[in-house]
Design a protein around this motif. Sequence first.
Motif, mmCIF file in Angstrom:
data_model
loop_
_atom_site.group_PDB
_atom_site.id
_atom_site.type_symbol
_atom_site.label_atom_id
_atom_site.label_comp_id
_atom_site.label_asym_id
_atom_site.label_seq_id
_atom_site.Cartn_x
_atom_site.Cartn_y
_atom_site.Cartn_z
ATOM 1 N N GLY A 148 -94.405 64.397 20.911
ATOM 2 C CA GLY A 148 -93.404 65.119 21.699
ATOM 3 C C GLY A 148 -92.529 64.184 22.506
ATOM 4 N N ASN A 152 -88.533 63.775 22.022
ATOM 5 C CA ASN A 152 -87.610 64.100 23.107
ATOM 6 C C ASN A 152 -86.709 62.939 23.486
ATOM 7 O OD1 ASN A 152 -86.876 66.368 24.658
ATOM 8 N ND2 ASN A 152 -87.732 65.439 26.499
ATOM 9 N N ALA A 159 -86.425 71.839 28.012
ATOM 10 C CA ALA A 159 -87.635 72.660 27.912
ATOM 11 C C ALA A 159 -88.805 71.858 27.349
ATOM 12 C CB ALA A 159 -87.363 73.882 27.031
ATOM 13 N N LEU A 160 -88.519 70.985 26.387
ATOM 14 C CA LEU A 160 -89.569 70.141 25.813
ATOM 15 C C LEU A 160 -90.081 69.145 26.849
ATOM 16 C CD1 LEU A 160 -91.289 69.199 23.470
ATOM 17 C CD2 LEU A 160 -89.355 67.802 22.660
ATOM 18 N N ALA A 163 -92.417 70.981 29.080
ATOM 19 C CA ALA A 163 -93.678 71.228 28.376
ATOM 20 C C ALA A 163 -94.535 69.966 28.349
ATOM 21 C CB ALA A 163 -93.399 71.714 26.954
ATOM 22 N N LEU A 164 -93.890 68.830 28.136
ATOM 23 C CA LEU A 164 -94.614 67.558 28.124
ATOM 24 C C LEU A 164 -95.194 67.245 29.505
ATOM 25 C CD1 LEU A 164 -92.273 65.341 25.907
ATOM 26 C CD2 LEU A 164 -94.586 66.111 25.350
ATOM 27 N N SER A 165 -94.449 67.581 30.558
ATOM 28 C CA SER A 165 -94.952 67.362 31.921
ATOM 29 C C SER A 165 -96.211 68.187 32.160
ATOM 30 C CB SER A 165 -93.875 67.730 32.950
ATOM 31 O OG SER A 165 -92.785 66.825 32.890
ATOM 32 N N ALA A 166 -96.185 69.441 31.704
ATOM 33 C CA ALA A 166 -97.356 70.305 31.851
ATOM 34 C C ALA A 166 -98.544 69.752 31.059
ATOM 35 C CB ALA A 166 -97.022 71.720 31.397
ATOM 36 N N LEU A 167 -98.266 69.274 29.842
ATOM 37 C CA LEU A 167 -99.321 68.695 29.015
ATOM 38 C C LEU A 167 -99.875 67.418 29.641
ATOM 39 C CD1 LEU A 167 -97.944 69.174 25.376
ATOM 40 C CD2 LEU A 167 -99.940 70.281 26.408
ATOM 41 N N SER A 208 -95.345 64.097 36.774
ATOM 42 C CA SER A 208 -95.195 65.365 36.058
ATOM 43 C C SER A 208 -94.959 66.520 37.029
ATOM 44 C CB SER A 208 -96.439 65.638 35.205
ATOM 45 O OG SER A 208 -96.606 64.629 34.224
ATOM 46 N N LEU A 212 -91.713 69.119 37.224
ATOM 47 C CA LEU A 212 -91.857 70.573 37.185
ATOM 48 C C LEU A 212 -91.316 71.229 38.455
ATOM 49 C CD1 LEU A 212 -95.435 70.889 35.627
ATOM 50 C CD2 LEU A 212 -93.249 71.425 34.527
#
Length: 220
Positions: A148, A152, A159-160, A163-167, A208, A212
């Motif tokens: 990812g 990116n 949005a990706l 999502a990567l920050s959350a992951l 991260s 967010l």
Amino acid sequence: MNNPTVHTARHDSAVEVNKVLRNTYTLLAMALAFSAVMAGISSALNLPHPGIILLLVGFYGLLFGIHKTANSGMGIVFVFALTGFMGYSIGPILNMVIASGGSDIVMLAMAGTALIFFALSGYILTTKKDMSFLGGMMVAGFVVILVGFVANLFLNIPALGLALSALFILFSSGAILMQTSAIVNGGERNYILATTTLFVSIYNIFISLLNLLQAFGGDE
């Protein structure tokens, strides 16, 4: 009847675990303080961000140095080199966030990072649960994050990125659980490597959370 040999072995093991825990958290506290000082200096001098390429080269180069010298005093030197370098890289990010009126976001990210770390560490230290079963999921998670991240770099999809920050937060939380569990259950005896893993996890969670919180705060 108790076996004195077994009792002695257990006692020695407990002493070793406590020693590794003490050394790990002492070095981690010092490394975090040094990283914070470097971040403050970088921010005060308004130094430029090293850029993704230099950041990755510096990070993995110093990480390689830590692993090569983990059993010697030079390992500690490399730990401070890594944490200082990563602290320097945070300075420009903090300036950008604060300049957009996000000083509260910085404080919230710091508080959130501390809460996550202490909650996860406290859970393992209290329950002494073996978290080695997370190993397979951590490998899969690393591959997903890596793919990812590379994607990116070219697609630059917000949005990706979120999502990567959350992951990253989930992955780093898993790393904290596994590393603390490894120390408590006798699987980790090198406090330099343990400190490095915990520091990198804390760094990733903080960055991260910043991403967010900025996004949900409407600053991006």
